[in-house]
Design an enzyme around this catalytic site. Structure first.
Site, short mmCIF file in Angstrom:
data_model
loop_
_atom_site.label_atom_id
_atom_site.label_comp_id
_atom_site.label_asym_id
_atom_site.label_seq_id
_atom_site.Cartn_x
_atom_site.Cartn_y
_atom_site.Cartn_z
N GLY A 1 -31.52 26.09 31.06
CA GLY A 1 -31.23 26.37 29.66
C GLY A 1 -31.60 25.20 28.78
N GLU A 2 -30.90 25.05 27.65
CA GLU A 2 -31.15 23.97 26.66
C GLU A 2 -32.48 24.14 25.95
OE1 GLU A 2 -30.98 20.11 28.50
OE2 GLU A 2 -28.98 20.42 29.35
N GLY A 3 -33.23 25.18 26.28
CA GLY A 3 -34.60 25.29 25.78
C GLY A 3 -35.60 24.60 26.68
N GLU B 1 -30.00 26.87 24.27
CA GLU B 1 -28.55 27.08 24.22
C GLU B 1 -27.84 26.23 25.26
OE1 GLU B 1 -27.58 28.36 27.27
OE2 GLU B 1 -29.73 28.59 27.71
#
Lengths: 339, 339
Positions: B304-306, B162
């Protein structure tokens, strides 16, 4: 071939160590601060790249030539019934390494490393340390030299692994000799010894500590009296890596015990080494704490062979990929923090 | 396109979940026991392969098609001054993903995954949850459906990431709504908010919890009232993955909070999901404990961002490489344990 003519000559090499390159580390940190992410949000990945840069003396660092060297040795202390496996498994596993069937073969391929195996006089186990020093000075220095010569001078990073039935007993004995506590403190189940075997293991360690009490003030004599050839080789290779400015990933309990004597000679002796993982072997957490090392991974592994550190190589590759590949805020036209 | 006509229809899909394939997991475990290593000495690597097998319904499992999907959304609650970065950074980072400059681009390449990004109505932030539900039912169901449709049916493993300025505030609000404790319990510094910003964040969460108190008994209404589009999409994608029997690696605090409502509907709703890492974001450890999840990695990451889960993909690849590539004791002529 490296030859240490005496323990004193080896000791001198252990005391005269180069420092890291703080400028290279600072250059990495400066770039990390410009990349499109909140400051320090890649955590240990950022620290790891700075550490690689510091020891390679290069910013950015590189991971083009990663080497895994697995040293194998046999241990006379297996006569005390300290292992769940027979001693011939050491040679069988060396054959398994050669034919590509062991875990470290798969992990070396997965992490893009070259794997080499050095079998150290498997037909001549060290002496049973409950009865005599595991190695005399000449044997010890020869094993240290074998490790010292095992590295390629152009390696960017090295993982040092081990295979040797009985070697968690040797490792626990070294740890207890250096940090106190006797056989009860560092002995664990190794490859899976049962309750009686664990008792024998503790007793053997205590017997070894008692027998060699007069020499335990000397970290190198500890390594010779209680260790093993593969442990001595890991010590030698770690020392050689420091002098060659090659960063080292330490593997599990045995590998950590192998290099622990270096820190008793110089507190910063392992600054060029990162603990790749926390092993499930009972004594490892305690030993890492004694050494002030913070493992990258904690995956409940306890195989040795360099396996845990090999998985950690993947983390370093991910870290370096971010460092070299990411855009800066300016390049990507991303706004920085609110003033 | 998936369409959930109502919260009740979505709830029904959350309650009617398939189980894992115990036979496939047992087949993996049986082979692990035959490989040339002490039993269970690869620790969580062995468990991870069995878990993959269980949800893929295949032994051995495979990791040929690994997908990372990053969902992006904007948050009205940023009006409360809860983030260190301006809201336009969400769209700027989506552009950065597209041009390959973000951390997740490098990590996707490093772990051999396909990366896709889904920007969800960035021009229309969710409502400020201190004043109104973040999303009405239709908006929420649309975002869930977007996530539900984002997976390829033939993915072997999926990482859900995300991006959304303000979304650690939404995540902390969801966690507090589900597990209690208010704004003080789960709010952390996110991308790096200062002390005053942290106070504003806690106040905003408490205000949101107070305003929506009447609906907090319903986990899906919690997700709609306090969450965001990217969180709803992660919930939808995780649900779709379960129905498609695709294992999921959960990323950090926001992603974990996004899927937490599922566990309030069914305690085993995340059995097909593994926590990829422990984030440094303050609330993550607590939230994972509430969910009974044990993260694979702990690298002090908080991007984040995976990104954390992408690093964990590397661990799964290493695990699978060992499982499929190692020789058995019989094949390698290695002696087993002493009787």
């Amino acid at each position: 071939m490296t030859r240490f003519a005496s323990l004193d000559e080896l000791r001198a090499s252990c005391l005269d160590l180069p420092s890291g390159d703080e400028k290279a580390a600072a250059s990495v940190a400066a770039r990390e601060g410009m990349l499109t992410k909140p400051p320090k949000s890649l955590g240990r990945l950022e620290d790891a790249v700075a550490w690689l840069a510091s020891w390679q003396g290069a910013s950015p660092p590189q991971l083009d030539n990663v080497e895994i060297v697995v040293f194998a040795g046999n241990h006379g202390v297996t006569a005390q019934g300290v292992s769940a496996y027979p001693a011939e498994v050491t040679a069988q596993m060396v054959a398994n390494f050669a034919s590509g069937g062991a875990a470290i073969n798969q992990l070396a391929r997965a992490c893009g490393a070259e794997l080499r195996v050095a079998a150290l006089d498997l037909d001549t186990p060290t002496a049973d340390f409950t009865k005599a020093p595991a190695m005399d000075e000449a044997e010890f220095l020869e094993a240290v030299a074998a490790g010292h010569d095992a590295l390629s001078p152009d390696a960017d990073l090295v993982v040092l692994g081990e295979m040797g039935i009985g070697n968690t007993t040797a490792a626990a004995a070294i740890a207890a000799a250096l940090f106190g506590g006797g056989g009860a403190r560092f002995a664990g189940r190794g490859t899976g010894v049962d309750e009686d075997g664990l008792k024998r293991k503790r007793s053997a360690i205590d017997a070894g500590l008692e027998r060699h009490r007069a020499t335990l003030h000397d970290p190198l004599r500890v390594a010779a009296a209680l260790g093993g050839r593969e442990l001595a080789a890991i010590l030698g290779a770690t020392l050689a890596a420091r002098h060659a400015r090659i960063p080292v990933l330490i593997d599990g309990f045995v590998s950590t015990a192998a290099v622990a004597p270096l820190t008793k000679l110089r507190a910063d002796a392992l600054d060029h080494a990162l603990a790749g993982h926390l092993s499930a072997e009972a004594g490892h957490r305690l030993l890492l704490q004694e050494l002030g090392l913070h493992p990258l991974l904690d995956l409940n592994m306890r195989l040795g062979e360099g396996s845990g550190a090999a998985v950690a190589v993947l983390v370093l590759r991910a870290a370096l990929a971010c460092h070299t590949g990411m855009a800066t805020f300016a390049e990507a036209h991303v706004s920085g923090k609110d003033a």
